[in-house]
Design an enzyme around this catalytic site. Structure first.
Site, mmCIF file in Angstrom:
data_model
loop_
_atom_site.group_PDB
_atom_site.id
_atom_site.type_symbol
_atom_site.label_atom_id
_atom_site.label_comp_id
_atom_site.label_asym_id
_atom_site.label_seq_id
_atom_site.Cartn_x
_atom_site.Cartn_y
_atom_site.Cartn_z
ATOM 1 N N TYR A 195 41.291 40.802 42.074
ATOM 2 C CA TYR A 195 40.302 41.146 41.367
ATOM 3 C C TYR A 195 39.975 42.712 41.873
ATOM 4 O O TYR A 195 40.053 43.355 41.125
ATOM 5 C CB TYR A 195 38.952 40.664 41.978
ATOM 6 C CG TYR A 195 37.726 41.019 41.271
ATOM 7 C CD1 TYR A 195 37.340 40.649 40.109
ATOM 8 C CD2 TYR A 195 36.727 41.882 42.065
ATOM 9 C CE1 TYR A 195 35.974 41.336 39.446
ATOM 10 C CE2 TYR A 195 35.668 42.138 41.403
ATOM 11 C CZ TYR A 195 35.142 41.962 40.032
ATOM 12 O OH TYR A 195 34.128 42.543 39.624
ATOM 13 N N SER B 187 33.945 48.069 39.124
ATOM 14 C CA SER B 187 33.246 47.643 40.270
ATOM 15 C C SER B 187 33.167 48.516 41.454
ATOM 16 O O SER B 187 34.299 49.226 41.603
ATOM 17 C CB SER B 187 33.920 46.262 40.600
ATOM 18 O OG SER B 187 33.355 45.630 42.004
#
Length: 679
Positions: A569, A556
């Site tokens: 995350y 990501s």
């Protein structure tokens, strides 16, 4: 159209039963008088299955349509056996209208026989008679004068003349046994032709059953392993065997432990019979002249089995090269590869290989046909396939070489086996679709197995069998045992793994002070631990295969971008991003490339965003949830929203044929987020 409809119906009936003929084997034809659209005069036509089709699934477009007057006129210009290959090109001058499919080598057999309907089939029972040492006498004993023996002759124009002469000289006959090859039957109507074909097949079956020796393969010397142990050993050996079978060119694998295979390999005579090779041309064109057979008992330690397989493989390659050099002439096509297409392991089963899963599976089916043939021939007499020199003439036939040259160019990921985690939805499903579209066999792993099965069914919808393209496996990537089991399923499905996409993920958007230890552990378990487990297990397979490979992490932009209320995350994604670098450094010596993709927020089509993450991120940024994708797009340099297929495109770019020298790289797929630029 009734003539064509009747022909297709007969073809489907015969081709749908493996006792009658093998996949893509045999051909059927029908003759009728039609009106020539140019002259308005009657013209006698023949519809015959064209080159490369399958009887069970034959359509009208798969038929070649020829004028019989022109086809039969070729008898007057036939230059003889030494030049009969030229006659295939001559068939093109006999086509009616657009002609339909390309005529096959067997066209003359159908056109020259004086019968309205003709079937040429490869039934196991018929080939058992055809490959028996006393096949001619057996034919008389089994069928009387209703079926006539025709000695072995390579398929072609002369064989058509031979069968036509037999038909003319034996008006009482309904068909012939073709030595070493198969059967041909005829009839005045489609129904009569079908009945005659089935009479030959079923009569041979019944005769073998009633008169054959009870144990034609000899006594049992080694019982098959129990099923669980058998499958575990198959999964352990398959990557090595696939790697060996891919020495000359990459191959996809198929494993079967069908009862007939296990019984054959358990008995004393299987080494002798396997060494004789297959006989029917359709068989050995797909299985090669003979298989590689492991000569160790089923309970041999795995390390010893691996060492012996390597020795046998090298000996097989030397023997195959010698076979090629014995028979190759100046005009022979180059040797296509010296690796086996069939590997037999007593107690475990059969491993088959091909350029794709369907080809590998069909090769296994053909060798199973060959086992049935050998059983029948040994039960009645002794198995005596056609001579090795004749096998070479067909395997390296110029016409076969031309057929191979007409095959479409392989897609970029052909022969590669992909394993995609989280493949049941969102980004994972988009990646699976793209990899399958580029020719890969895809294993879709997901905790939601129903979702994975839905995607697998979608990918395989256009294939002859859906499982030739994609299979679904249940896997919670946080569970070490489930990951290992899923990889074993992938190996048993396709032979190994070449391309891994660590995509499974989730996110809980909370500020630091509201993030619990459970929140932290869950996200790290799925993404950091899960990626580690999948990479470790698949790397073991890739190293054993010795074929290189690709591991791709869907990380990501948050692995490098520090956004608010996202500590668990972002930290898990940073862990994944560094795994890319660590594994690239460690696995490079094995030819395994490890790279990553860093998407920005993929809102539309994302399972993570649909599961509540989108609402929480929208709240953080103070925008309506339905506007979140637009919000993300506006903060990028390109002002474009990132979709699942954009991530899939990046995965393909990393694993296709172009970036062969790239490893340790992260590709941003974020439409340009300056704060996430890699430094």
């Amino acid at each position: 159209m009734s003539t064509v409809d009747d022909l297709l119906n007969r073809s489907h009936t015969l081709g749908s039963d493996p006792r009658n003929t093998n996949y893509a084997g045999g051909n059927t034809s029908a003759k009728a008088v039609e009106t020539d659209p140019v002259t308005a005069s009657p013209v006698e036509l023949m519809w015959v299955k064209g080159s490369g089709g399958d009887l069970g699934t034959l359509k009208a477009a798969g038929l070649a349509v020829l004028r019989l007057d022109r086809l039969r006129a070729l008898v007057d210009v036939y230059p003889g056996v030494e030049r009969e290959d030229e006659m295939v090109a001559a068939f093109d001058f006999c086509l009616h209208g657009k002609g339909g499919a390309a005529p096959s080598i067997d066209t003359a057999m159908h056109g020259l026989v004086e019968a309205a309907h003709v079937d040429h089939l490869h039934p196991d029972s018929g080939i058992a008679v055809a490959t028996s040492a006393d096949g001619e006498e057996l034919t008389r004993r089994v069928f009387g004068d209703r079926v006539v023996w025709v000695p072995w002759r390579r398929p072609g124009f002369q064989l058509g003349l031979d069968i036509a002469a037999v038909r003319k000289a034996n008006p009482q006959a309904v068909g012939v046994i073709l030595g070493g090859h198969g059967i041909t039957a005829w009839g005045d109507t489609s129904a009569e032709c079908q009945a005659n074909s089935l009479e030959i097949i079923r009569t041979a079956e019944a005769y073998i059953e009633a008169n054959g020796r009870p144990e034609p393969f000899g006594p049992v010397v080694h019982e098959p392993l129990p099923e669980a142990e058998r499958h575990a050993r198959a999964a352990a050996l398959f990557p090595l065997v696939r790697g060996l079978a891919s020495t000359d060119r990459p191959q996809v694998g198929h494993y079967t432990d069908a009862p007939e295979v296990l019984d054959f390999l358990s008995r004393a005579e299987h080494p002798r019979l396997a060494a004789l090779g297959t006989s029917c041309p359709d068989h050995f064109l797909r299985t090669k002249v003979r298989p590689l057979v492991l000569d160790l008992p089923p309970d041999t330690p795995l390390d010893d089995v691996r060492a012996r397989l390597r020795e046998l493989h090298e000996a097989y390659r030397q023997d195959y090269r010698a076979y090629y050099e014995r028979y190759a002439g100046q005009d022979s096509p180059p040797m296509r590869g010296a690796d086996p297409a069939i590997v037999l392991v007593p107690g475990v089963g059969m491993f088959a290989f091909g350029k794709d899963k369907q080809t590998a599976r069909v090769a296994a089916e053909f060798y199973l046909n060959a086992i049935n043939v050998m059983r029948g021939a040994e039960a009645l007499s002794s198995y005596a396939p056609i001579p090795e020199a004749e096998k070479f003439r067909i395997e390296y036939w110029e016409l076969e070489e031309a057929k191979l040259a007409r095959m479409p160019k392989p897609k970029a990921l052909a022969t590669r086996v992909a394993f995609v985690t989280g493949g049941g939805s969102g980004i994972g499903a988009a990646i699976a679709r793209r990899l399958a579209a580029e020719g890969a066999c895809v294993v879709i792993a997901d905790r939601d197995v129903a979702a994975a099965e839905k995607v697998a069914a979608e990918l395989g919808a256009g294939a002859f069998r859906a499982a030739d393209v994609a299979v679904a496996v249940a896997a919670d990537v946080t569970d070490e045992a489930q990951v290992a089991a899923a990889i074993r399923q992938a190996v048993l499905a396709f032979g190994g793994v070449d391309l891994v996409v660590n995509n499974a993920g989730l996110s809980l958007s909370r500020p630091l002070l509201e993030t619990s230890a459970g929140d932290w552990d869950l996200q790290h378990d799925v993404m950091a631990r899960g990626s580690f487990l999948v990479s470790r297990e698949t790397a073991r397979v890739m190293v054993e295969q010795a074929m290189g490979g690709d591991i791709v992490y869907i990380a990501s932009k948050n692995s490098v971008f520090a956004g608010p209320a996202n500590v668990a995350y972002g930290a898990a994604k940073a862990d994944q991003a560094h795994q890319v670098r660590l594994l690239a450094a460690e696995l490079g010596e094995h030819g395994i490339r490890v790279n990553g993709v860093n998407p920005d927020g993929v809102v539309r089509g994302s399972g993570i965003f649909a599961g509540g993450w989108g609402a929480k991120r929208a709240a953080v940024y103070g925008v309506p949830e339905e506007k979140l994708g637009e919000f993300y797009a506006q903060r990028t340099l390109l002002k474009r929203e990132v979709l699942p297929e954009h991530v899939a495109n990046a995965v393909f770019a990393l694993t296709g044929a172009d970036l062969t020298h790239t490893t340790g790289l992260h590709i941003p797929v974020d439409a340009g987020v300056a704060a996430a630029f890699l430094r």
